[in-house]
Design a protein around this motif. Sequence first.
Motif, PDB file in Angstrom:
ATOM      1  N   ARG A  18      -3.944   0.520  10.136  1.00  0.00           N
ATOM      2  CA  ARG A  18      -2.779   1.265   9.643  1.00  0.00           C
ATOM      3  C   ARG A  18      -3.026   1.811   8.240  1.00  0.00           C
ATOM      4  O   ARG A  18      -2.686   2.961   7.944  1.00  0.00           O
ATOM      5  N   ALA A  19      -3.610   0.997   7.370  1.00  0.00           N
ATOM      6  CA  ALA A  19      -3.879   1.425   5.990  1.00  0.00           C
ATOM      7  C   ALA A  19      -4.888   2.570   5.972  1.00  0.00           C
ATOM      8  O   ALA A  19      -4.715   3.552   5.230  1.00  0.00           O
ATOM      9  N   ILE A  20      -5.930   2.470   6.784  1.00  0.00           N
ATOM     10  CA  ILE A  20      -6.949   3.521   6.820  1.00  0.00           C
ATOM     11  C   ILE A  20      -6.368   4.805   7.401  1.00  0.00           C
ATOM     12  O   ILE A  20      -6.673   5.908   6.925  1.00  0.00           O
ATOM     13  N   GLN A  21      -5.503   4.692   8.394  1.00  0.00           N
ATOM     14  CA  GLN A  21      -4.868   5.885   8.949  1.00  0.00           C
ATOM     15  C   GLN A  21      -3.984   6.566   7.903  1.00  0.00           C
ATOM     16  O   GLN A  21      -3.926   7.798   7.839  1.00  0.00           O
ATOM     17  N   SER A  22      -3.309   5.780   7.061  1.00  0.00           N
ATOM     18  CA  SER A  22      -2.513   6.355   5.968  1.00  0.00           C
ATOM     19  C   SER A  22      -3.412   7.101   4.996  1.00  0.00           C
ATOM     20  O   SER A  22      -3.089   8.213   4.553  1.00  0.00           O
ATOM     21  N   LEU A  23      -4.547   6.492   4.659  1.00  0.00           N
ATOM     22  CA  LEU A  23      -5.497   7.155   3.774  1.00  0.00           C
ATOM     23  C   LEU A  23      -6.051   8.426   4.406  1.00  0.00           C
ATOM     24  O   LEU A  23      -6.270   9.428   3.728  1.00  0.00           O
ATOM     25  N   HIS A  24      -6.255   8.392   5.706  1.00  0.00           N
ATOM     26  CA  HIS A  24      -6.785   9.553   6.419  1.00  0.00           C
ATOM     27  C   HIS A  24      -5.817  10.728   6.317  1.00  0.00           C
ATOM     28  O   HIS A  24      -6.237  11.872   6.157  1.00  0.00           O
ATOM     29  N   ARG A  25      -4.516  10.446   6.396  1.00  0.00           N
ATOM     30  CA  ARG A  25      -3.527  11.517   6.261  1.00  0.00           C
ATOM     31  C   ARG A  25      -3.568  12.131   4.859  1.00  0.00           C
ATOM     32  O   ARG A  25      -3.312  13.316   4.686  1.00  0.00           O
ATOM     33  N   ILE A  26      -3.912  11.321   3.856  1.00  0.00           N
ATOM     34  CA  ILE A  26      -3.963  11.801   2.474  1.00  0.00           C
ATOM     35  C   ILE A  26      -5.273  12.533   2.193  1.00  0.00           C
ATOM     36  O   ILE A  26      -5.284  13.626   1.632  1.00  0.00           O
ATOM     37  N   HIS A  27      -6.387  11.927   2.585  1.00  0.00           N
ATOM     38  CA  HIS A  27      -7.708  12.448   2.223  1.00  0.00           C
ATOM     39  C   HIS A  27      -8.322  13.376   3.261  1.00  0.00           C
ATOM     40  O   HIS A  27      -9.323  14.044   2.983  1.00  0.00           O
ATOM     41  N   GLY A  28      -7.775  13.391   4.449  1.00  0.00           N
ATOM     42  CA  GLY A  28      -8.300  14.274   5.484  1.00  0.00           C
ATOM     43  C   GLY A  28      -9.594  13.746   6.099  1.00  0.00           C
ATOM     44  O   GLY A  28      -9.982  12.595   5.906  1.00  0.00           O
ATOM     45  N   ASP A  29     -10.249  14.628   6.840  1.00  0.00           N
ATOM     46  CA  ASP A  29     -11.461  14.242   7.582  1.00  0.00           C
ATOM     47  C   ASP A  29     -12.691  14.441   6.691  1.00  0.00           C
ATOM     48  O   ASP A  29     -13.488  15.345   6.895  1.00  0.00           O
ATOM     49  N   THR A  30     -12.828  13.575   5.701  1.00  0.00           N
ATOM     50  CA  THR A  30     -13.959  13.635   4.776  1.00  0.00           C
ATOM     51  C   THR A  30     -15.018  12.623   5.204  1.00  0.00           C
ATOM     52  O   THR A  30     -14.723  11.693   5.970  1.00  0.00           O
ATOM     53  N   PRO A  31     -16.249  12.775   4.725  1.00  0.00           N
ATOM     54  CA  PRO A  31     -17.289  11.800   5.095  1.00  0.00           C
ATOM     55  C   PRO A  31     -16.909  10.343   4.783  1.00  0.00           C
ATOM     56  O   PRO A  31     -17.122   9.469   5.633  1.00  0.00           O
ATOM     57  N   PRO A  32     -16.307  10.049   3.605  1.00  0.00           N
ATOM     58  CA  PRO A  32     -15.929   8.648   3.380  1.00  0.00           C
ATOM     59  C   PRO A  32     -14.884   8.146   4.375  1.00  0.00           C
ATOM     60  O   PRO A  32     -14.942   6.998   4.818  1.00  0.00           O
ATOM     61  N   MET A  33     -13.959   9.005   4.773  1.00  0.00           N
ATOM     62  CA  MET A  33     -12.943   8.584   5.743  1.00  0.00           C
ATOM     63  C   MET A  33     -13.566   8.369   7.116  1.00  0.00           C
ATOM     64  O   MET A  33     -13.210   7.418   7.812  1.00  0.00           O
ATOM     65  N   ARG A  34     -14.494   9.244   7.485  1.00  0.00           N
ATOM     66  CA  ARG A  34     -15.170   9.046   8.778  1.00  0.00           C
ATOM     67  C   ARG A  34     -15.945   7.739   8.770  1.00  0.00           C
ATOM     68  O   ARG A  34     -15.985   7.019   9.764  1.00  0.00           O
TER      69      ARG A  34
END
Length: 87
Positions: A18-34
Amino acid sequence: MTADALTAARRKATELRRAIQSLHRIHGDTPPMRRLMSDLGWIESGLGELPATPLAAAERVLVPDTPYAREMWHGADDEGLGGRRLP
């Protein structure tokens, strides 16, 4: 690992998702998020493969540091020296 510990770890993995999905909404599909999503997949996969009750510990076999009897290797190839036969 007891069933309680496994359940707690799976619950924490769900919270982490859940926390990572929240960060994904903020940071988008960036290499660190992937990378984070991939790492989370490994964690969840590993937790899914663990049995609820631990397996019995394997019996330890002690191997002595002393050299083996030379006769044991009679006629064997010494691969470290290019297939030379030991006398």
